[in-house]
Design a protein around this motif. Structure first.
Motif, PDB file in Angstrom:
ATOM      1  N   GLU A  95     -35.898 -60.740   5.582  1.00  0.00           N
ATOM      2  CA  GLU A  95     -35.031 -60.087   5.910  1.00  0.00           C
ATOM      3  C   GLU A  95     -34.250 -59.195   4.605  1.00  0.00           C
ATOM      4  N   VAL A  96     -34.372 -59.757   3.461  1.00  0.00           N
ATOM      5  CA  VAL A  96     -33.933 -58.828   2.198  1.00  0.00           C
ATOM      6  C   VAL A  96     -34.923 -57.752   1.912  1.00  0.00           C
ATOM      7  N   GLU A  97     -36.148 -57.929   2.251  1.00  0.00           N
ATOM      8  CA  GLU A  97     -37.120 -57.044   1.890  1.00  0.00           C
ATOM      9  C   GLU A  97     -36.959 -55.774   2.905  1.00  0.00           C
ATOM     10  N   ARG A  98     -36.669 -56.213   4.088  1.00  0.00           N
ATOM     11  CA  ARG A  98     -36.887 -54.973   5.128  1.00  0.00           C
ATOM     12  C   ARG A  98     -35.742 -54.181   4.963  1.00  0.00           C
ATOM     13  N   SER A  99     -34.330 -54.898   4.567  1.00  0.00           N
ATOM     14  CA  SER A  99     -33.126 -54.217   4.180  1.00  0.00           C
ATOM     15  C   SER A  99     -33.258 -53.337   3.307  1.00  0.00           C
ATOM     16  N   LEU A 100     -33.799 -53.821   1.818  1.00  0.00           N
ATOM     17  CA  LEU A 100     -34.006 -52.873   0.843  1.00  0.00           C
ATOM     18  C   LEU A 100     -34.781 -51.670   0.938  1.00  0.00           C
ATOM     19  N   ALA A 118     -32.300 -68.530  -9.527  1.00  0.00           N
ATOM     20  CA  ALA A 118     -33.602 -68.314  -9.232  1.00  0.00           C
ATOM     21  C   ALA A 118     -33.908 -67.131  -8.310  1.00  0.00           C
ATOM     22  N   GLN A 119     -33.003 -67.135  -7.154  1.00  0.00           N
ATOM     23  CA  GLN A 119     -33.398 -66.262  -5.975  1.00  0.00           C
ATOM     24  C   GLN A 119     -32.515 -64.882  -6.547  1.00  0.00           C
ATOM     25  N   SER A 120     -31.697 -65.168  -7.660  1.00  0.00           N
ATOM     26  CA  SER A 120     -31.008 -63.655  -8.051  1.00  0.00           C
ATOM     27  C   SER A 120     -32.322 -63.105  -8.826  1.00  0.00           C
ATOM     28  N   GLU A 121     -33.229 -63.597  -9.154  1.00  0.00           N
ATOM     29  CA  GLU A 121     -34.405 -62.763  -9.973  1.00  0.00           C
ATOM     30  C   GLU A 121     -35.170 -62.216  -8.869  1.00  0.00           C
ATOM     31  N   GLN A 126     -36.872 -57.173  -6.044  1.00  0.00           N
ATOM     32  CA  GLN A 126     -37.077 -56.565  -4.790  1.00  0.00           C
ATOM     33  C   GLN A 126     -36.242 -55.094  -4.822  1.00  0.00           C
ATOM     34  N   ALA A 127     -35.182 -55.184  -5.393  1.00  0.00           N
ATOM     35  CA  ALA A 127     -34.676 -53.881  -5.575  1.00  0.00           C
ATOM     36  C   ALA A 127     -35.154 -53.209  -6.494  1.00  0.00           C
ATOM     37  N   VAL A 132     -33.710 -49.009  -6.159  1.00  0.00           N
ATOM     38  CA  VAL A 132     -32.560 -49.245  -5.605  1.00  0.00           C
ATOM     39  C   VAL A 132     -31.429 -49.209  -6.639  1.00  0.00           C
ATOM     40  N   PRO A 133     -30.471 -48.099  -6.608  1.00  0.00           N
ATOM     41  CA  PRO A 133     -29.439 -48.368  -7.499  1.00  0.00           C
ATOM     42  C   PRO A 133     -28.327 -49.332  -7.365  1.00  0.00           C
ATOM     43  N   ARG A 134     -27.757 -49.961  -7.988  1.00  0.00           N
ATOM     44  CA  ARG A 134     -26.862 -51.123  -7.513  1.00  0.00           C
ATOM     45  C   ARG A 134     -25.687 -51.179  -8.181  1.00  0.00           C
TER      46      ARG A 134
END
Length: 711
Positions: A95-100, A118-121, A126-127, A132-134
């Protein structure tokens, strides 16, 4: 927007953004406040109560986590924001992958107490993958132990250690205090904007909707000046237009508009990541975050043109600009099941998508009728808003496409383009599934087909040895959610087997074989293939090439194509029933007879060649998971000892600054981890937590292979 409202679409004032983070960092609560303050909803929902706007699915409300990305449009300060809230749990990383893939900018939320997890990394990587600017939002500044400076350092140290290569996290809004009234002498109560050097306080009586601007409290002034000086030091390193450098050097206060312009330019170039702070739970700091979205994150015009290939003829790369005058091109980044017709979410990259148009799906070479277009809110059962068109930069919903799936391109029939598809990780866990009632077999098949349409990481196939139906996914939670959806949404009662590992196969050594077919059954036949089998590294799991040289009597193309298909199928199935990895087959030579040769004969020759090449030549590979355990340091020995028993390899340990917490990173075979999330808690009196994500495939011990073969 009202029907037809997209015709007035102001592209420079469009923001397609996502909210991404580790699980429980506060993404959904932050999103709720973004919507509430923007007027997109009239009452704040709560994750714990299951009343949030974007967690509309009952499974999400029950678990208090986000599973399905939800697209919610709203208006802020004259800008149109399409916001997608995404999951933090690794099982739903697709879901994150297709959104980004389709977003222009992102907000990355961190827990102010825990910092980078961990998942932050994973989501940060992925960004990076999609450029992707963030913005960085340090959330939960009201909790015990929240520390803005430590969180900032963990972001810099673990996510962007090299500012030249990765950009630098640079604060623009800092907290006033931290923690709650009971645990801190200076509790968190507001924020300081370093650009205009003003404090912002938020009225708890109306859930933070009323914002009061005031002078910075005296006790926070020195800290604010120090952070501001560091901000200007960073910005002036790349101030090629001298927007603020001269003023800073002369000791003057630079124009806030010019400072924001410079922050925007450097954010878009990913030289910096502007950092803000606040607390969704305490309703503090969200409006400055909304302002930052409009100030600093890109519009579709700020992003590079999208690339693709012309699927007809030339196969050359083509680009499409975010311009309504260009030919239409869009990417279907999400499909969602609905009893009244599947819903397809399309990011329009160029041109205009209109109602009643015919669009080409170049991957399938089919045409689709676009009957109606909608803007849609989080809950798919309500909030549909019909529009006449979706211009470049917009995200729209289409209902009822016939031959389209996630990752497909839709484009102008006269100007075809095939955009790069979204890549997803392989499924690593499987379970058998069957209906409780034999009469529900067809119903279950249709339901599983619908779930596969939605989720590219959810795979369903038949086990060739047992005849069972197997469903595969990214983890046990992933499959558990699918089971519940089958029973709740599709009204199919099912039985599932124990989770099992999705292994892979690889050839131990290259082989070159010659296969001759002289009979098919009791009839004479003729086909000869000379095939080379090797291992190679590629994005594709397997590859089959025909490199037969033309001669005086060339083998018909249809015969070679049949052999290629058979080899591809065989490699994807594997010798033990698992897909081959990195396998390449090359047809080096072929011979045929005009009277005796058929496509079936060449299929048989291909299968014969495959079996000769793989006989006693298969290496079983098992999925290895990256495991990150955060535990109180007193239980560190228990955790490390337990990982060793699970055939784990420890890659590193880190202690928190106060020494109370330890973080262990290691690699462990998936087969040893099915019950780990519960067991690690029992090792630590319920105080440790583990994050698990796919790492790689490695050769499995011979004992695992023997067990699979029943020896």
């Amino acid at each position: 927007m009202a029907k037809g409202g997209t015709l007035g679409f102001d592209l420079p004032k469009v923001r397609n953004i996502g909210v991404i983070a580790h699980i429980d960092a506060g993404k959904t609560t932050t999103t709720e406040h973004l919507l509430y303050y923007a007027g997109a909803k009239h009452k704040l929902g709560g994750v714990d109560e299951g009343t949030t706007e974007t967690d509309y699915d009952p499974e999400e409300q029950q678990r208090g986590i986000t599973i399905y990305s939800a697209c919610v449009p709203f208006e802020w300060a004259g800008h149109t924001v399409n916001l997608i809230d995404t999951p933090g749990h690794v099982d739903f990383t697709a879901e994150v992958e297709r959104s980004l893939r389709v977003l222009d900018g992102a907000i990355v939320v961190f827990d102010g107490q825990k910092g980078v997890e961990a998942q932050s990394e994973t989501v940060w990587r992925q960004a990076n993958k999609y450029g992707v600017p963030r913005l960085v939002f340090v959330n939960k500044m009201d909790v015990v132990g929240a520390n803005f400076a430590q969180t900032l350092e963990s972001v810099r140290g673990r996510l962007a250690p090299d500012p030249v290569a990765h950009g630098k996290a640079v604060p623009i809004v800092i907290p006033i205090g931290s923690g709650g009234p009971a645990d801190s002498r200076t509790p968190f109560r507001g924020v300081i904007d370093l650009i205009d050097m003003k404090a912002r306080f938020f009225d708890a009586g109306d859930y933070g909707k009323t914002v009061r601007t005031a002078d910075i409290p005296e006790e926070n002034l020195a800290e604010a000046r120090s952070y501001r000086e560091k901000l200007f030091d960073e910005l002036t390193q790349h101030d090629d237009k001298d927007l603020i450098t001269s003023a800073v050097l002369e000791g003057q206060d630079p124009d806030p508009l010019k400072v924001r312009q410079l922050v925007r330019e450097q954010c878009l170039a990913r030289l910096i990541y502007p950092v803000l702070s606040g607390s969704g739970r305490e309703h503090i700091g969200i409006q400055p975050l909304l302002d930052a979205v409009t100030y600093y994150l890109p519009s579709p015009l700020d992003r590079p043109p999208v690339s693709g290939i012309n699927p007809k003829g030339s196969k050359k790369e083509e680009k499409r600009k975010p311009d309504s005058k260009e030919p239409f091109a869009g990417l279907v980044f999400k499909a969602a099941w609905h009893p009244n017709g599947h819903r397809f979410f399309v990011r329009v990259y160029s041109g205009v998508m209109r109602t009643n148009m015919r669009a080409l799906n170049p991957r399938r070479d089919t045409k689709e009728n676009v009957a109606k277009l909608y803007h849609v809110h989080a809950d798919p059962n309500r909030g549909l808003e019909e529009v006449e068109s979706g211009p470049a930069g917009d995200i729209v919903c289409v209902i009822g496409l016939k031959d389209t799936a996630t990752g497909d391109t839709l484009c102008d029939t006269q100007h075809p383009i095939l955009l790069e598809a979204i890549s997803f990780a392989d499924a690593v866990v499987s379970q058998s599934i069957e209906p409780e009632s034999g009469g529900d077999k067809d119903k279950l098949g249709l339901a599983l087909e619908a779930l596969q349409l939605e989720d590219p990481t959810f795979i369903v196939k038949a086990d060739k040895d047992t005849g069972q139906t197997l469903m595969s996914g990214m983890g046990t939670l992933h499959l558990e959610v699918k089971k519940h959806r089958l029973e709740r949404d599709f009204r199919v009662k099912v039985r599932v087997g124990k989770p099992r590992v999705s292994f892979r196969e690889m050839m131990r050594s290259p082989r070159q074989v010659v296969a001759n077919i002289e009979r098919l059954g009791d009839k004479p036949a003729m086909a000869m293939l000379k095939v080379s089998f090797t291992n190679f590294r590629s994005e594709k799991p397997v590859a089959v090439f025909n490199v037969v040289n033309s001669d005086e009597n060339p083998t018909p193309v249809a015969f070679l194509a049949a052999a290629e298909r058979a080899l591809t199928d065989a490699l994807q199935t594997g010798e033990l029933g698992y897909p081959m990895m990195h396998a390449q087959a090359r047809i080096l030579d072929a011979k045929f007879d005009p009277q005796l040769s058929t496509e079936d004969a060449f299929v048989a020759a291909a299968i014969h060649a495959y079996r000769d090449a793989t006989r006693d030549n298969i290496q079983l590979l098992e999925p290895i998971m990256k495991v990150v355990v955060t535990t109180p340091s007193i239980f560190l020995g228990n955790v490390i000892g337990d990982l060793a028993k699970r055939r784990g390899e420890i890659d590193g340990q880190e202690m928190s600054p106060n020494g109370e917490l330890a973080e262990v990173t290691g690699r462990v075979p998936l087969s040893e981890l099915f019950t780990y999330a519960n067991e690690v808690r029992s090792l630590s009196q319920g105080r440790a937590a583990a994050a698990i994500e796919p790492h790689s495939y490695q050769p499995a011990p011979d004992s695992v292979l023997r067990q699979l073969l029943g020896e």
